[in-house]
Design a protein around this motif. Structure first.
Motif, PDB file in Angstrom:
ATOM      1  N   LEU A 177       0.845  -1.182   0.000  1.00  0.00           N
ATOM      2  CA  LEU A 177       0.000   0.000   0.000  1.00  0.00           C
ATOM      3  C   LEU A 177       0.887   1.242   0.000  1.00  0.00           C
ATOM      4  O   LEU A 177       2.035   1.186   0.452  1.00  0.00           O
ATOM      5  N   VAL A 178       0.362   2.346  -0.488  1.00  0.00           N
ATOM      6  CA  VAL A 178       1.111   3.610  -0.503  1.00  0.00           C
ATOM      7  C   VAL A 178       0.263   4.659   0.207  1.00  0.00           C
ATOM      8  O   VAL A 178      -0.856   4.959  -0.228  1.00  0.00           O
ATOM      9  N   GLU A 179       0.797   5.204   1.307  1.00  0.00           N
ATOM     10  CA  GLU A 179       0.046   6.178   2.096  1.00  0.00           C
ATOM     11  C   GLU A 179       0.673   7.566   1.963  1.00  0.00           C
ATOM     12  O   GLU A 179       1.871   7.742   2.129  1.00  0.00           O
ATOM     13  N   LYS A 219      -9.396  16.764  -1.153  1.00  0.00           N
ATOM     14  CA  LYS A 219      -8.004  16.980  -0.751  1.00  0.00           C
ATOM     15  C   LYS A 219      -7.664  16.290   0.566  1.00  0.00           C
ATOM     16  O   LYS A 219      -6.523  16.315   0.995  1.00  0.00           O
ATOM     17  N   GLN A 220      -8.643  15.720   1.231  1.00  0.00           N
ATOM     18  CA  GLN A 220      -8.399  15.202   2.556  1.00  0.00           C
ATOM     19  C   GLN A 220      -7.267  14.189   2.616  1.00  0.00           C
ATOM     20  O   GLN A 220      -7.161  13.309   1.778  1.00  0.00           O
ATOM     21  N   LEU A 221      -6.431  14.344   3.618  1.00  0.00           N
ATOM     22  CA  LEU A 221      -5.461  13.336   4.009  1.00  0.00           C
ATOM     23  C   LEU A 221      -6.038  12.581   5.205  1.00  0.00           C
ATOM     24  O   LEU A 221      -6.808  13.140   5.965  1.00  0.00           O
ATOM     25  N   PRO A 222      -5.652  11.315   5.360  1.00  0.00           N
ATOM     26  CA  PRO A 222      -4.703  10.536   4.559  1.00  0.00           C
ATOM     27  C   PRO A 222      -5.309  10.047   3.243  1.00  0.00           C
ATOM     28  O   PRO A 222      -6.526  10.000   3.095  1.00  0.00           O
ATOM     29  N   LYS A 223      -4.404   9.671   2.325  1.00  0.00           N
ATOM     30  CA  LYS A 223      -4.789   8.994   1.090  1.00  0.00           C
ATOM     31  C   LYS A 223      -4.015   7.688   1.031  1.00  0.00           C
ATOM     32  O   LYS A 223      -2.808   7.662   1.292  1.00  0.00           O
ATOM     33  N   LEU A 224      -4.704   6.616   0.676  1.00  0.00           N
ATOM     34  CA  LEU A 224      -4.083   5.300   0.658  1.00  0.00           C
ATOM     35  C   LEU A 224      -4.305   4.652  -0.700  1.00  0.00           C
ATOM     36  O   LEU A 224      -5.444   4.354  -1.075  1.00  0.00           O
ATOM     37  N   LEU A 225      -3.221   4.481  -1.456  1.00  0.00           N
ATOM     38  CA  LEU A 225      -3.291   3.787  -2.742  1.00  0.00           C
ATOM     39  C   LEU A 225      -3.323   2.291  -2.461  1.00  0.00           C
ATOM     40  O   LEU A 225      -2.448   1.760  -1.774  1.00  0.00           O
ATOM     41  N   ILE A 226      -4.343   1.634  -3.004  1.00  0.00           N
ATOM     42  CA  ILE A 226      -4.565   0.225  -2.672  1.00  0.00           C
ATOM     43  C   ILE A 226      -4.042  -0.681  -3.772  1.00  0.00           C
ATOM     44  O   ILE A 226      -3.190  -1.538  -3.545  1.00  0.00           O
ATOM     45  N   ALA A 227      -4.541  -0.501  -4.975  1.00  0.00           N
ATOM     46  CA  ALA A 227      -4.108  -1.325  -6.110  1.00  0.00           C
ATOM     47  C   ALA A 227      -4.589  -0.666  -7.385  1.00  0.00           C
ATOM     48  O   ALA A 227      -5.714  -0.153  -7.445  1.00  0.00           O
TER      49      ALA A 227
END
Length: 368
Positions: A208-210, A333-341
């Motif tokens: 994952l990418v946070e 724009k809210q954080l956090p953002k999590l790239l899943i796949a």
């Protein structure tokens, strides 16, 4: 004269509730760090049974006006009790649960207290009030709303979506290095698992990418959620953690309404310096910076010592992380953002740890 002031307060109450609905609509239903009042107006506590709380405030002020116009002391008293209960409950939620105050919400509470004071004076000029049913008429709906918020279905406060193509990302700095690569959006955005700040094994099945800020309260909560997920699936999940410092000294992409966290640049730089000079110490420092920023900074300095900090790399990372944040923020724009796949991205903070783990296990196909 007293009634005139009460009418003005009722009008102000209606106006603020309408404005809160406008603000809430502009924020959407995603909780996180990203704009003024979003910690409050996008939280689970901003809904009752799926209906935004300002709608109930608007109705209460309208009914208060009707009671005043028709000279109904019992109904007016019930409205004043309801307003008082709402002030106590929602100020308490902001102070002790969210640890964050919305200025417009506080203005609404101030108007409510003024309405209670002037309404009480107006009641003294009306017929006598049967206080038992009047108080019950105010406490019953407020108590019902509290029970629904605490024990009822929890509204979703995050969004998972197929994000827009990321062709606007003009640099491939995250892919620099000779390690394993994971890709997003069919390879338009790539990350080197071994070269970037990471929690968990480099050979994990799911990476994952946070994107986050160390001083963002929602990001701090997400940090705990991710630790729980990793603890349940220690060999299957790794997380690349990329700080987006919400401070203008190192993030020129902040807008006038974006949340700003003073000191975020220094904290983010310290974390990246530890990763660059002593990657084996990074996870300890990462946890410490979330727990206590100042203690975490002292620990980071100890870990780096006199080692090279690679300032050019750190500057480039902070710049690119902020650019990515803007690119991934076409809708929020809210954080956090999590790239899943691939193009799946989670915006904001789920309402609970259980909700987050359930959603992520479903997205990644993990055994429970």
């Amino acid at each position: 004269m007293k009634a005139r002031w009460l009418w003005l307060l009722i009008a102000a109450g209606v106006a603020i509730q309408v404005w809160l609905l406008v603000l809430k609509s502009s924020l959407g239903d995603v909780a996180g760090c990203g704009s003024t009042c979003d910690e409050v107006l996008s939280s689970r506590w901003s809904f009752v049974a799926g209906v935004p709380v300002p709608w109930f405030g608007l109705v209460t002020y309208v009914v208060t006006g009707i009671a005043l116009k028709w000279r109904r002391p019992g109904l007016l008293a019930s409205c004043l009790v309801l307003l008082g209960g709402a002030v106590v409950w929602f100020v308490g939620v902001q102070a002790f649960v969210l640890h964050h105050f919305c200025g417009w919400c506080l203005a609404a509470h101030g108007v409510a207290l003024g309405t209670i004071g002037m309404g009480w004076r107006e009641l003294r000029g009306m017929a006598s009030v049967n206080w038992l049913p009047a108080v019950g008429g105010g406490l019953a709906p407020m108590g019902g709303a509290i029970l629904i918020q605490v024990f009822g279905p929890v509204p979703a406060t995050h969004r998972i979506e197929e994000t827009a193509p990321v062709a606007a990302v003009v640099t491939d700095v995250h892919a620099q290095g000779g390690g394993r690569k994971v890709s997003f959006d069919g390879g338009a955005k790539r990350y080197d698992v071994e070269a970037l700040p990471r929690l968990g094994p480099a050979d994990a099945k799911h990476v994952l990418v946070e994107y986050f800020d160390y001083q963002c309260p929602a990001c701090r909560t997400m940090h705990g959620f991710l630790e729980t997920l990793r603890a349940r699936h220690p060999r299957e999940i790794a997380v690349i953690v990329l700080p987006v410092a919400l401070e203008r000294s190192c993030n020129r992409l902040l807008g006038p309404k974006d949340t700003v966290h003073e000191g975020s640049c220094e904290i983010s730089r310290a974390a990246l310096a530890v990763w660059r000079s002593a990657p084996g110490e990074f996870e300890e420092v990462h946890h410490a910076l979330f727990a206590d920023a100042q203690a975490g900074l002292r620990l980071a300095r100890e870990k780096v010592g006199g080692g090279a900090k690679d300032e050019a790399w750190i500057d480039e990372m902070l710049r690119v992380d902020a650019e990515d944040w803007v690119v991934f923020s076409s809708k929020t724009k809210q954080l956090p953002k999590l790239l899943i796949a691939d193009r799946r991205i989670l915006h904001g903070l789920p309402s609970s740890e259980e909700d987050f783990v359930r959603v992520m296990e479903g997205e990644l196909g993990l055994a429970k």
